[in-house]
Write a protein that holds these residues in place. Sequence first.
Motif, mmCIF file in Angstrom:
data_model
loop_
_atom_site.group_PDB
_atom_site.id
_atom_site.type_symbol
_atom_site.label_atom_id
_atom_site.label_comp_id
_atom_site.label_asym_id
_atom_site.label_seq_id
_atom_site.Cartn_x
_atom_site.Cartn_y
_atom_site.Cartn_z
ATOM 1 N N VAL A 134 0.214 -0.734 0.338
ATOM 2 C CA VAL A 134 0.441 0.300 -0.022
ATOM 3 C C VAL A 134 0.698 1.305 0.423
ATOM 4 O O VAL A 134 0.384 2.171 -1.017
ATOM 5 N N ALA A 135 1.988 1.712 0.642
ATOM 6 C CA ALA A 135 3.389 2.023 0.785
ATOM 7 C C ALA A 135 3.283 2.834 -0.489
ATOM 8 O O ALA A 135 3.709 3.434 -1.222
ATOM 9 N N TYR A 136 3.725 1.684 -1.449
ATOM 10 C CA TYR A 136 4.205 1.516 -2.394
ATOM 11 C C TYR A 136 3.657 1.928 -3.622
ATOM 12 O O TYR A 136 3.751 3.159 -4.031
ATOM 13 N N ALA A 137 2.469 2.028 -3.592
ATOM 14 C CA ALA A 137 0.569 2.331 -4.665
ATOM 15 C C ALA A 137 1.051 3.380 -3.990
ATOM 16 O O ALA A 137 0.602 4.681 -5.425
ATOM 17 N N GLY A 138 0.600 4.103 -2.530
ATOM 18 C CA GLY A 138 0.548 5.522 -2.384
ATOM 19 C C GLY A 138 1.572 5.990 -3.123
ATOM 20 O O GLY A 138 1.128 7.270 -3.533
ATOM 21 N N GLY A 139 3.072 5.942 -2.201
ATOM 22 C CA GLY A 139 4.362 6.617 -2.698
ATOM 23 C C GLY A 139 3.486 7.216 -4.898
ATOM 24 O O GLY A 139 4.180 7.841 -5.165
ATOM 25 N N PHE A 140 3.945 5.968 -5.532
ATOM 26 C CA PHE A 140 3.551 6.009 -6.382
ATOM 27 C C PHE A 140 2.564 7.099 -7.652
ATOM 28 O O PHE A 140 2.672 8.122 -7.919
ATOM 29 N N ALA A 141 1.479 6.890 -6.967
ATOM 30 C CA ALA A 141 0.240 8.460 -6.893
ATOM 31 C C ALA A 141 0.757 9.047 -6.268
ATOM 32 O O ALA A 141 0.472 10.285 -7.526
ATOM 33 N N ALA A 142 1.275 9.063 -5.375
ATOM 34 C CA ALA A 142 1.947 10.911 -4.644
ATOM 35 C C ALA A 142 2.727 11.305 -6.040
ATOM 36 O O ALA A 142 2.700 12.817 -6.047
ATOM 37 N N GLY A 143 3.479 10.546 -5.990
ATOM 38 C CA GLY A 143 4.536 10.831 -7.005
ATOM 39 C C GLY A 143 4.294 11.814 -7.976
ATOM 40 O O GLY A 143 4.833 12.091 -8.984
ATOM 41 N N ASN A 144 3.054 11.045 -8.953
ATOM 42 C CA ASN A 144 2.848 11.606 -9.615
ATOM 43 C C ASN A 144 2.210 12.881 -10.314
ATOM 44 O O ASN A 144 2.718 13.972 -10.727
ATOM 45 N N ILE A 145 1.676 13.497 -8.698
ATOM 46 C CA ILE A 145 0.578 14.695 -8.944
ATOM 47 C C ILE A 145 2.421 15.730 -8.512
ATOM 48 O O ILE A 145 2.639 16.589 -9.017
ATOM 49 N N VAL A 146 3.559 14.528 -6.928
ATOM 50 C CA VAL A 146 4.236 15.922 -7.211
ATOM 51 C C VAL A 146 5.495 16.059 -8.912
ATOM 52 O O VAL A 146 5.983 17.173 -8.549
ATOM 53 N N GLY A 147 5.797 14.492 -9.258
ATOM 54 C CA GLY A 147 6.474 15.466 -10.456
ATOM 55 C C GLY A 147 5.619 15.801 -11.453
ATOM 56 O O GLY A 147 6.887 16.865 -12.221
ATOM 57 N N ILE A 148 4.145 16.120 -11.771
ATOM 58 C CA ILE A 148 3.689 16.985 -12.335
ATOM 59 C C ILE A 148 4.209 18.358 -12.106
ATOM 60 O O ILE A 148 4.347 19.249 -12.582
ATOM 61 N N PHE A 149 3.727 18.220 -10.224
ATOM 62 C CA PHE A 149 4.290 20.081 -9.912
ATOM 63 C C PHE A 149 5.305 20.266 -9.909
ATOM 64 O O PHE A 149 5.716 21.934 -9.970
ATOM 65 N N LEU A 150 6.118 19.483 -9.568
ATOM 66 C CA LEU A 150 7.832 20.087 -10.516
ATOM 67 C C LEU A 150 8.034 20.090 -11.786
ATOM 68 O O LEU A 150 8.589 21.409 -12.163
ATOM 69 N N GLU A 151 7.099 19.614 -12.632
ATOM 70 C CA GLU A 151 7.712 20.063 -13.983
ATOM 71 C C GLU A 151 7.587 20.728 -14.128
ATOM 72 O O GLU A 151 7.908 22.071 -15.106
ATOM 73 N N GLY A 152 5.939 21.459 -13.721
ATOM 74 C CA GLY A 152 5.182 22.836 -14.062
ATOM 75 C C GLY A 152 6.449 24.427 -13.410
ATOM 76 O O GLY A 152 6.699 25.579 -14.366
ATOM 77 N N LYS A 153 7.103 23.907 -11.836
ATOM 78 C CA LYS A 153 7.651 24.747 -11.653
ATOM 79 C C LYS A 153 8.875 24.914 -12.754
ATOM 80 O O LYS A 153 9.510 25.983 -12.384
ATOM 81 N N LEU A 154 9.315 23.903 -12.960
ATOM 82 C CA LEU A 154 10.976 24.032 -13.356
ATOM 83 C C LEU A 154 10.891 24.875 -14.997
ATOM 84 O O LEU A 154 11.475 25.358 -15.235
ATOM 85 N N ALA A 155 9.095 24.062 -15.623
ATOM 86 C CA ALA A 155 8.870 24.858 -16.886
ATOM 87 C C ALA A 155 10.158 25.104 -18.056
ATOM 88 O O ALA A 155 10.408 26.192 -18.591
ATOM 89 N N ILE A 156 11.220 23.747 -18.153
ATOM 90 C CA ILE A 156 11.471 23.292 -19.010
ATOM 91 C C ILE A 156 11.233 23.585 -20.926
ATOM 92 O O ILE A 156 10.233 23.365 -20.508
ATOM 93 N N GLY A 157 11.540 24.618 -21.467
ATOM 94 C CA GLY A 157 12.031 24.646 -22.855
ATOM 95 C C GLY A 157 11.597 26.084 -23.250
ATOM 96 O O GLY A 157 11.002 26.126 -22.371
ATOM 97 N N SER A 158 11.055 25.612 -24.729
ATOM 98 C CA SER A 158 9.689 27.502 -25.016
ATOM 99 C C SER A 158 8.684 26.434 -25.741
ATOM 100 O O SER A 158 8.374 25.002 -25.364
ATOM 101 N N GLU A 159 7.640 27.384 -25.772
ATOM 102 C CA GLU A 159 6.510 27.348 -26.325
ATOM 103 C C GLU A 159 6.842 28.065 -27.343
ATOM 104 O O GLU A 159 6.516 29.340 -27.369
ATOM 105 N N LEU A 160 5.708 27.803 -28.774
ATOM 106 C CA LEU A 160 4.726 28.735 -29.505
ATOM 107 C C LEU A 160 3.967 29.362 -29.541
ATOM 108 O O LEU A 160 2.708 28.144 -29.113
#
Length: 185
Positions: free
Chosen positions: A67-93
């Motif tokens: 359960v801890a393993y699966a819960g960490g996976f679920a929470a990791g997706n949320i944290v990863g998306i949050f981090l990626e949004g804060k890093l905002a790597i790259g450019s957009e057209l």
Amino acid sequence: MSLTTLLLVVAIFCARVADVSLSTVRTILVFRGRKYLAAAIGFFEVMIWLMAASRVLQNLDAWYLAVAYAGGFAAGNIVGIFLEGKLAIGSELVRAVSHNPDVDLASELARQGYSFVEIPGRSGDDQVEILLLVEKRKRIPHLLEAIDRHDPSAYYTITDVKEHASSYVRTPPPRRWTLFRRKGK
């Protein structure tokens, strides 16, 4: 549940949050062509995953570790998306289209230092102004605010850019630490 077991549950959860977050960031880096940084992150991602997975597999009878393993996976997706949004790597057209003949959106954005390609266009019988702007992802909210401020009826589309000629992307000035600076100075 003993303190040791509780610490193991927390460690497995946190390890999964870390490795899934790293996986999300690594995937974005691969897409953006940053292969060496992605490889380095991938190394640590897999090391963390191996440690967490091995502890769960060694104790398959302990359902709470799964359960801890699966819960960490679920929470990791949320944290990863949050981090990626804060890093905002790259450019957009950004493709901005103005139908308003009373607004010169190109001139307004040029005054603010944005670089773009302006294309005259038609929509039915009306003339439209089409602007193509490549901008750093971190600066996209500022660009969209500027577009909305000068022409609230303009619309835009945004697309990720994998590569671009950097001479067309304005580099914003570095931000200075201003915590102790008084206004007007």
